[in-house]
Structures are given as structure tokens and as C-alpha cells.
Design an enzyme around this catalytic site. Structure first.
Site, short mmCIF file in Angstrom:
data_model
loop_
_atom_site.label_atom_id
_atom_site.label_comp_id
_atom_site.label_asym_id
_atom_site.label_seq_id
_atom_site.Cartn_x
_atom_site.Cartn_y
_atom_site.Cartn_z
N TRP A 179 -5.36 -1.83 5.76
CA TRP A 179 -3.99 -1.51 5.37
C TRP A 179 -3.64 -0.16 5.96
O TRP A 179 -4.39 0.81 5.80
CB TRP A 179 -3.80 -1.46 3.85
CG TRP A 179 -2.42 -0.95 3.51
CD1 TRP A 179 -1.25 -1.64 3.62
CD2 TRP A 179 -2.07 0.38 3.10
NE1 TRP A 179 -0.20 -0.83 3.29
CE2 TRP A 179 -0.66 0.41 2.97
CE3 TRP A 179 -2.80 1.54 2.84
CZ2 TRP A 179 0.04 1.57 2.58
CZ3 TRP A 179 -2.10 2.68 2.45
CH2 TRP A 179 -0.70 2.69 2.32
N GLU A 220 -3.45 -6.42 5.65
CA GLU A 220 -2.60 -6.37 4.46
C GLU A 220 -1.19 -5.90 4.80
O GLU A 220 -0.99 -4.79 5.30
CB GLU A 220 -3.22 -5.42 3.42
CG GLU A 220 -2.41 -5.31 2.14
CD GLU A 220 -3.05 -4.40 1.10
OE1 GLU A 220 -4.13 -3.83 1.37
OE2 GLU A 220 -2.46 -4.23 0.02
N LYS A 222 3.00 -5.09 3.83
CA LYS A 222 3.72 -4.40 2.77
C LYS A 222 5.20 -4.41 3.07
O LYS A 222 5.61 -4.36 4.23
CB LYS A 222 3.20 -2.97 2.66
CG LYS A 222 3.70 -2.20 1.46
CD LYS A 222 2.82 -1.00 1.16
CE LYS A 222 3.35 -0.17 0.02
NZ LYS A 222 2.41 0.85 -0.43
N ASP A 253 -0.87 -8.69 -1.30
CA ASP A 253 -0.87 -7.78 -2.44
C ASP A 253 0.36 -8.11 -3.29
O ASP A 253 1.48 -8.15 -2.78
CB ASP A 253 -0.83 -6.33 -1.94
CG ASP A 253 -0.91 -5.31 -3.08
OD1 ASP A 253 -0.15 -5.44 -4.06
OD2 ASP A 253 -1.71 -4.36 -2.97
N HIS A 256 3.55 -6.04 -2.96
CA HIS A 256 4.06 -5.72 -1.62
C HIS A 256 5.20 -6.62 -1.15
O HIS A 256 5.41 -6.79 0.05
CB HIS A 256 2.91 -5.77 -0.61
CG HIS A 256 1.98 -4.61 -0.75
ND1 HIS A 256 1.05 -4.28 0.20
CD2 HIS A 256 1.86 -3.68 -1.72
CE1 HIS A 256 0.37 -3.21 -0.18
NE2 HIS A 256 0.85 -2.83 -1.35
N HIS A 280 -4.79 -9.04 -3.33
CA HIS A 280 -4.81 -7.80 -4.08
C HIS A 280 -3.98 -8.07 -5.33
O HIS A 280 -2.75 -8.03 -5.30
CB HIS A 280 -4.22 -6.64 -3.27
CG HIS A 280 -5.24 -5.94 -2.44
ND1 HIS A 280 -4.98 -4.78 -1.75
CD2 HIS A 280 -6.54 -6.23 -2.20
CE1 HIS A 280 -6.08 -4.39 -1.13
NE2 HIS A 280 -7.04 -5.26 -1.37
N ASP A 288 6.26 -1.16 -6.00
CA ASP A 288 4.80 -1.29 -5.85
C ASP A 288 4.09 -0.24 -6.71
O ASP A 288 3.44 0.66 -6.20
CB ASP A 288 4.47 -1.10 -4.36
CG ASP A 288 2.98 -1.23 -4.10
OD1 ASP A 288 2.33 -2.02 -4.77
OD2 ASP A 288 2.48 -0.52 -3.20
N ASP A 290 1.63 -0.53 -8.95
CA ASP A 290 0.19 -0.70 -9.19
C ASP A 290 -0.20 -0.49 -10.65
O ASP A 290 -1.16 0.22 -10.95
CB ASP A 290 -0.61 0.23 -8.27
CG ASP A 290 -0.57 -0.23 -6.82
OD1 ASP A 290 -1.15 -1.28 -6.53
OD2 ASP A 290 0.06 0.47 -5.99
N ASP A 320 -6.00 -4.48 -7.18
CA ASP A 320 -5.45 -3.24 -6.62
C ASP A 320 -4.43 -2.65 -7.58
O ASP A 320 -3.25 -3.00 -7.53
CB ASP A 320 -4.82 -3.51 -5.24
CG ASP A 320 -4.42 -2.20 -4.56
OD1 ASP A 320 -4.69 -1.13 -5.12
OD2 ASP A 320 -3.83 -2.27 -3.46
C1 RNT Z 1 -1.35 0.23 -0.49
C2 RNT Z 1 -2.20 -0.97 -0.43
C3 RNT Z 1 -3.66 -0.73 -0.31
C4 RNT Z 1 -4.15 0.41 -1.17
C5 RNT Z 1 -5.64 0.58 -1.16
C6 RNT Z 1 -6.08 1.86 -1.77
O1 RNT Z 1 -0.05 -0.05 -0.77
O2 RNT Z 1 -1.94 -1.80 -1.53
O3 RNT Z 1 -4.36 -1.89 -0.57
O4 RNT Z 1 -3.72 0.29 -2.47
O5 RNT Z 1 -6.10 0.42 0.13
ZN ZN Z 2 -3.26 -3.51 -1.79
#
Ligand code: RNT
Ligand code: ZN
Length: 412
Positions: A179, A220, A222, A253, A256, A280, A288, A290, A320
Site C-alpha cells: 500500500w 491495496e 484506496k 480494505d 477504502h 483488510h 477511512d 479504521d 486493519d
Molecule cells: C492505509 C492502508 C494500509 C495501512 C497499513 C498500516 O490506508 O489501509 O493498509 O492501514 O498498511
Molecule cells: Zn488497509
């Protein structure tokens, strides 16, 4: 309710709870190291932030050293049924040396590998393309400067080598997930140039052949991040096309995409073009953010798709999220157990009946079924599974989490 009566209740619907328990116990979840220390890592140099993924909060007890992080992980795994994996970022190296990102080697991670072998835990890996002076512009593999691109290509290649050595040392293929934070705060003139540079850099990074029994490449995408609101170079379309053409895993993810998109719905579509997927699992809140994963509709839908689309054997489930306002160990335990609960609920569905109704266009029956089965005693099956694996649930779990947090809260 006892497990025996729960088992009988599911049997009435034609569902075998023993088969569901046995299947769930074989599904590894790759727990992310970065929830344990707010994405700080252990590089012995002044940290820079960036990449838009800084954790917020100041709850006591953050792991400050690799040993503390491993102790926290040992505790967390002991609260989670089954055997799992650890997803390590390159910035979590464990060495007295101070290699820059383009100098990292397998030996810098040797204590992690020894620990994982001892604990029977598989490792996954990630190059770290953020929190570094050469990433301060939010441009790495797509930077206009060839020297900066080469620096990050070297980092990525070394990460792939390290992942392969981890996979070989532990006898289980290590997923190396790429990523990059690359993007523009304001509207760029030449998106194509940046995306072409990213593609060329990725091609160079992925050029050395690796044994898929040892390591697997993943990319990955986003939608946007803080500081790159106008354009993310590695968008969903960019990486979906790239993964299909190059045969890498695609990492989806859950944070994302546009907030109203259903990520579970994407699995069956991308699985038709890709042999393997990386997830993720996360909980975006408005963006995003998390947050720790809840047993909510999004997670239930994800578990259900993995089961009904028969994707468990070709999906790597990673987590994640990072929340620094609560106990970090509790965050891991709650989020991981929720993913497992979502999978268990899916494994306990009367799928034959549901499919039969759908295939017969009998949507009334399908709806009656999905709503009536919500009352089945899923909790009793989960409690039984925990008890069999000697993991607490309910109040004893809360006591154990509290006691561990009290122990680590004295860390300075
Ligand atoms: C960031 C991505 C990525 C990170 C990690 C720490 O937006 O989601 O996966 O969260 O690599
Ligand atoms: Zn991620």
C-alpha cells in the site's frame, strides 16, 4: 441456553453446529501488529508521520518495544479461539542496527520469526511506504524523482525477499501487501503520468521471481486519504486492473471505498477474475477512520459472502484498524473475535433452504428465513467453541481484558 439445546435448535433447520465449529477453527485471521502501538513501529530514528493514517488517542499502555508488543500479542491470541497469523509492517523490525528502509534484511526480523515459530503463528508482511522523510510529499513509487522511486523500489524488493524467507522459515506462504500513500491534495494536471510511474515502479519491484509457496504479492487500493483528497494514484480501478494483469492478490480494505459501497458485494465479482483476494477488515465511520470492527451488518455480510461464495480457501483475511482511545489489546481481541463471530454465523446458515427459495424466485420465503433465523442461538455455539478451546467469553473475558489492561497501564 445449553450447547446441546442450541445444537438441537440448529439441527431442526438442517444445520450441523459441529461442522460449523470445526470449519471456523481452521480459518486463520491475520492480526495486524500496528493496533498494538498506534502505527509507530520500532525504527530507531525520529519518526515522521504522514500517509494520512495516524492513530488518534492517548490511552495508557501502548507497546513501546518489540518485547512489549509480543507480550501483548501473546495475551490477545490467548483470548481468541483458533490459530492465527500476525501481519507485520517493515517498520516493526527488531534489531539494534539502524538500517534505512532500503537496507532492511531478514535478520532484522529474526526475533519475530523465532517468536512466531514458537507460538505456531504464521507471518504476513508489508513494506512501509509512509512515516519516512522520503514519503513526506505523499509520493513514493510514483514520485517524479527517479532517485526517490528507486529508493522505494529497493525497499519493496527487500520486503518481498524478507516475506519469502518468513514464509519458508514458517512453512506457510507470507502475503506481502503493498500500500502506498501516493496522491495529490489538489487536482493534478497529469494523472496518467503519475499512474504510469506507479505502474513502472511496481513492475520493477515485482520483477524478481518469488516462489508462491513462500510469498504472495498483494496490492491495496484506496479511494482517498487525508492530504490526498483530490487524487489517489493507486485507485481501485488501477489496482484491480493491475492485479488481474499481473496475477497478484487484490487487497480490499473495507475503509477504502465510498461510504455507501458494500464491500462484501465486491468479492464474488473480483473472484471471477482473480484467484486470490486479501481483505483488510475494518470499520470506516464517515471516512477511512479504521475503527475497531463490530459485529454489524457490514461484517456479517462479509462473513456471509466468504461462506456462500465459497471463497474461504482463496481469501486471506487480514484486519486493519487502530484505535488509541481504548485498550489496544482489547481492540485486537474484540475486532478479531467479531470477524470470527461473523464467519460462524455464516457457517450456521441453512444455506440449502435459502438457495432453494432464491432459485425458485420465492423471495417471500427467503425473507422469512433470513429474519427468523436471526433468533437462533448463535451465542451458545460461540460460547461452546470458546470453552472447547479454553478461551473465556462473556464476563470472564471482560475481566481478563481489564486485568491485562491494568497491568500495561503503568507503562510510561
Ligand atoms: C492505509 C492502508 C494500509 C495501512 C497499513 C498500516 O490506508 O489501509 O493498509 O492501514 O498498511
Ligand atoms: Zn488497509
Amino acid at each position: 441456553m445449553t450447547y446441546e439445546s442450541a445444537k438441537a435448535a440448529f439441527a431442526d433447520w438442517g444445520v450441523d453446529t459441529e461442522a460449523a465449529i470445526a470449519r471456523l477453527m481452521t480459518i486463520p485471521i491475520s492480526m495486524h501488529c500496528w493496533q498494538g502501538d498506534d502505527v509507530n513501529g520500532f525504527e530507531r530514528r525520529a519518526a515522521t508521520s504522514g500517509g494520512g493514517i495516524q492513530a488518534t488517542g492517548n490511552h495508557p499502555g501502548r507497546a513501546r518495544t518489540p518485547d512489549e508488543l509480543r507480550a501483548d500479542l501473546d495475551f490477545a491470541y490467548a483470548m481468541i479461539p483458533g490459530r492465527h497469523r500476525l501481519n507485520l509492517h517493515a517498520m516493526y523490525l527488531d534489531t539494534d542496527k539502524t538500517p534505512d528502509r532500503d537496507e532492511i534484511e531478514f535478520e532484522h526480523f529474526a526475533p519475530w520469526v523465532d517468536w512466531a515459530r514458537e507460538a505456531g503463528i504464521g507471518l504476513d508482511f508489508n513494506p512501509t511506504f509512509f512515516a519516512h522523510p522520503k514519503a513526506d510529499d505523499n509520493l513514493t513509487l510514483s514520485h517524479p524523482d527517479q532517485g526517490i522511486r528507486d529508493f522505494w523500489i529497493e525497499h519493496g524488493q527487500r520486503s518481498r525477499d524478507i516475506a519469502a524467507q518468513m514464509g519458508s522459515a514458517l512453512g506457510s506462504a507470507c502475503v506481502n501487501n503493498i500500500w502506498v500513500p501516493d496522491g495529490y491534495k489538489d487536482t493534478p494536471i497529469d494523472r496518467m503520468a503519475a499512474r504510469t510511474r506507479l505502474e513502472t515502479s511496481l513492475d520493477a519491484m515485482l520483477a524478481p521471481a518469488q516462489d508462491p509457496a513462500q510469498m504472495l504479492d498483494a496490492v491495496e487500493s484506496k479511494l482517498f486519504g487525508i492530504g490526498v483528497e483530490a487524487c489517489t494514484i493507486g485507485s481501485h480501478e488501477f489496482y484491480m486492473g493491475y492485479a488481474i494483469r499481473k496475477g497478484t492478490l487484490l487487497c480490499l480494505d473495507m475503509g477504502h471505498f465510498h461510504p455507501t459501497e458494500n464491500i462484501a458485494d465486491k468479492l464474488s465479482s473480483v473472484a471471477l477474475s482473480l484467484p486470490q483476494i486479501l481483505l483488510h477488515v475494518s470499520r470506516p465511520m464517515r471516512w477511512d477512520s479504521d475503527h475497531v470492527t463490530l459485529l454489524n451488518d457490514d461484517l456479517l455480510a462479509m462473513g456471509q459472502e466468504l461462506v456462500t461464495a465459497d471463497l474461504l480457501d482463496r481469501t486471506r483475511i487480514g484486519l486493519d484498524f487502530f484505535d488509541a482511545t481504548i485498550s489496544r489489546t482489547a481492540a485486537w481481541v474484540i475486532g478479531t473475535r467479531n470477524m470470527q463471530k461473523a464467519l460462524l454465523r455464516a457457517l450456521l446458515l441453512p444455506l440449502d433452504r435459502l438457495r432453494q427459495a432464491e432459485d425458485g424466485l420465492d423471495y417471500t420465503t427467503r425473507l422469512m428465513l433470513t429474519e427468523e433465523i436471526k433468533d437462533l442461538p448463535f451465542g451458545a455455539v460461540w460460547a461452546e467453541l470458546c470453552a472447547r478451546d479454553d478461551r473465556p467469553s462473556g464476563l470472564p473475558l471482560i475481566q481478563a481484558l481489564d486485568a491485562y489492561q491494568a497491568k500495561v497501564a503503568t507503562r510510561g
